[in-house]
Design a protein around this motif. Structure first.
Motif, short mmCIF file in Angstrom:
data_model
loop_
_atom_site.label_atom_id
_atom_site.label_comp_id
_atom_site.label_asym_id
_atom_site.label_seq_id
_atom_site.Cartn_x
_atom_site.Cartn_y
_atom_site.Cartn_z
N PRO A 157 0.81 -1.24 0.03
CA PRO A 157 -0.10 0.09 -0.04
C PRO A 157 0.87 1.34 -0.12
O PRO A 157 1.79 1.25 0.72
CB PRO A 157 -0.81 -0.11 1.30
CG PRO A 157 -0.76 -1.45 1.53
CD PRO A 157 0.33 -1.93 1.11
N THR A 210 -4.88 -0.16 4.11
CA THR A 210 -5.36 -1.52 3.97
C THR A 210 -5.42 -1.87 5.74
O THR A 210 -4.52 -2.42 6.07
CB THR A 210 -4.38 -2.71 3.45
OG1 THR A 210 -4.22 -1.92 2.00
CG2 THR A 210 -4.87 -3.83 3.27
N ARG A 251 -10.45 2.97 -6.16
CA ARG A 251 -10.15 1.75 -5.84
C ARG A 251 -10.83 0.82 -6.91
O ARG A 251 -11.74 1.19 -7.64
CB ARG A 251 -10.79 1.30 -4.64
CG ARG A 251 -9.86 2.31 -3.21
CD ARG A 251 -10.75 1.52 -2.09
NE ARG A 251 -10.04 2.44 -0.77
CZ ARG A 251 -9.32 1.98 -0.07
NH1 ARG A 251 -8.86 0.49 -0.13
NH2 ARG A 251 -8.71 2.26 0.92
N ALA A 305 -7.00 -9.11 3.63
CA ALA A 305 -6.02 -8.06 3.27
C ALA A 305 -5.28 -7.93 1.90
O ALA A 305 -4.96 -7.15 1.26
CB ALA A 305 -4.94 -8.51 4.16
N GLU A 323 -8.05 -6.32 -0.24
CA GLU A 323 -7.68 -4.62 -0.03
C GLU A 323 -6.35 -4.34 -0.57
O GLU A 323 -6.63 -3.09 -1.39
CB GLU A 323 -7.85 -4.40 1.58
CG GLU A 323 -9.14 -4.62 2.19
CD GLU A 323 -9.08 -4.05 3.54
OE1 GLU A 323 -8.13 -3.90 4.16
OE2 GLU A 323 -10.14 -3.90 4.20
N SER A 324 -5.31 -4.75 -0.84
CA SER A 324 -4.23 -4.37 -1.39
C SER A 324 -4.31 -4.21 -2.92
O SER A 324 -3.93 -3.33 -3.46
CB SER A 324 -3.04 -5.32 -0.80
OG SER A 324 -2.93 -5.30 0.71
#
Length: 223
Positions: free
Chosen positions: A22, A28, A153, A173, A176-177
């Motif tokens: 990130p 994240t 995003r 995770a 999200e990354s």
């Protein structure tokens, strides 16, 4: 008087390369990592009282980056516009020092478990300080170019069953990354396949428009 500084800890992260990390801390929120202290600092006295804070500041080193350039090209500006290095949070800095705000999740065997870090595995940490809201939080502060450039995003298309080695937390995770778009911002080739190491897995993906599609799982070669 100049004083040499030495790491007090190293960071353990699912990211073993710069690609995919990130670009800012806190983006994240489910991404967990560990602060592993050097032997001389691995004592409970050194962190006594730290569990009374929700967030910490990590002061660390960009051990893979170094630059004396006076201008940089932030990804949020598309990677084409230049601004002054001291008006940015670019990793390419004269002294290679980073500052990240992370959430303290817990303490395990003298190691700090934190969430939301933007650090690569093995990053040296030079200091840790508690985040204090009444001095460190400025909700009405202007954000320069970040106020006018919204972070877009991506929609992530991924079959969780393709990654049996990852826990539900690690899968979240990873999603999200990937949604943060790990690619250099001047890349826009829907046929190009990218690889991102995460938790020992080579995650392959491509991006078309606003959709990132994960292609397969491939274990990374042993080191």
């Amino acid at each position: 008087m100049n004083q040499e500084i030495e790491p007090i800890a190293v960071f353990k992260s699912p990211f073993t390369s710069k690609f995919g990390i990130p670009r800012q801390s806190g983006l994240t929120k489910t991404l967990h990592g560990r602060v592993v202290f050097m032997p001389e600092y691995k004592h409970k006295e050194a962190i006594r009282g730290i569990d009374g804070f929700d967030y910490l500041w990590l002061i660390w080193g960009f051990n893979k980056n170094h630059s004396h350039s006076l201008t940089v090209r932030p990804p949020r500006l598309g990677g084409n516009e230049r601004i002054g290095v001291f008006a940015s949070r670019s990793p390419f800095r004269p002294n290679g020092l980073g500052l990240s705000s992370v959430r303290l999740v817990g303490i395990d065997k003298g190691e700090l478990i934190v969430a939301g870090a933007d650090l690569m595995d093995g990053t040296p940490i030079y200091d840790i300080k508690p985040y204090i809201a009444y001095t460190d939080s400025h909700p009405d502060a202007r954000g320069g170019f970040t106020d006018s450039r919204e972070w877009q995003r991506l929609e992530v298309v991924m079959n969780d069953c393709d990654f049996p080695a990852l826990s539900p937390e690690e899968l979240l995770a990873l999603r999200e990354s990937l949604a943060l778009d790990p690619r250099p911002h001047y890349h826009d080739d829907p046929k190009r396949i990218y690889g991102m190491p995460f938790c020992g897995i080579d995650v392959k993906f491509r991006v078309e428009g606003n959709v990132l599609t994960v292609l397969s799982e491939a274990p990374l070669p042993s080191r």
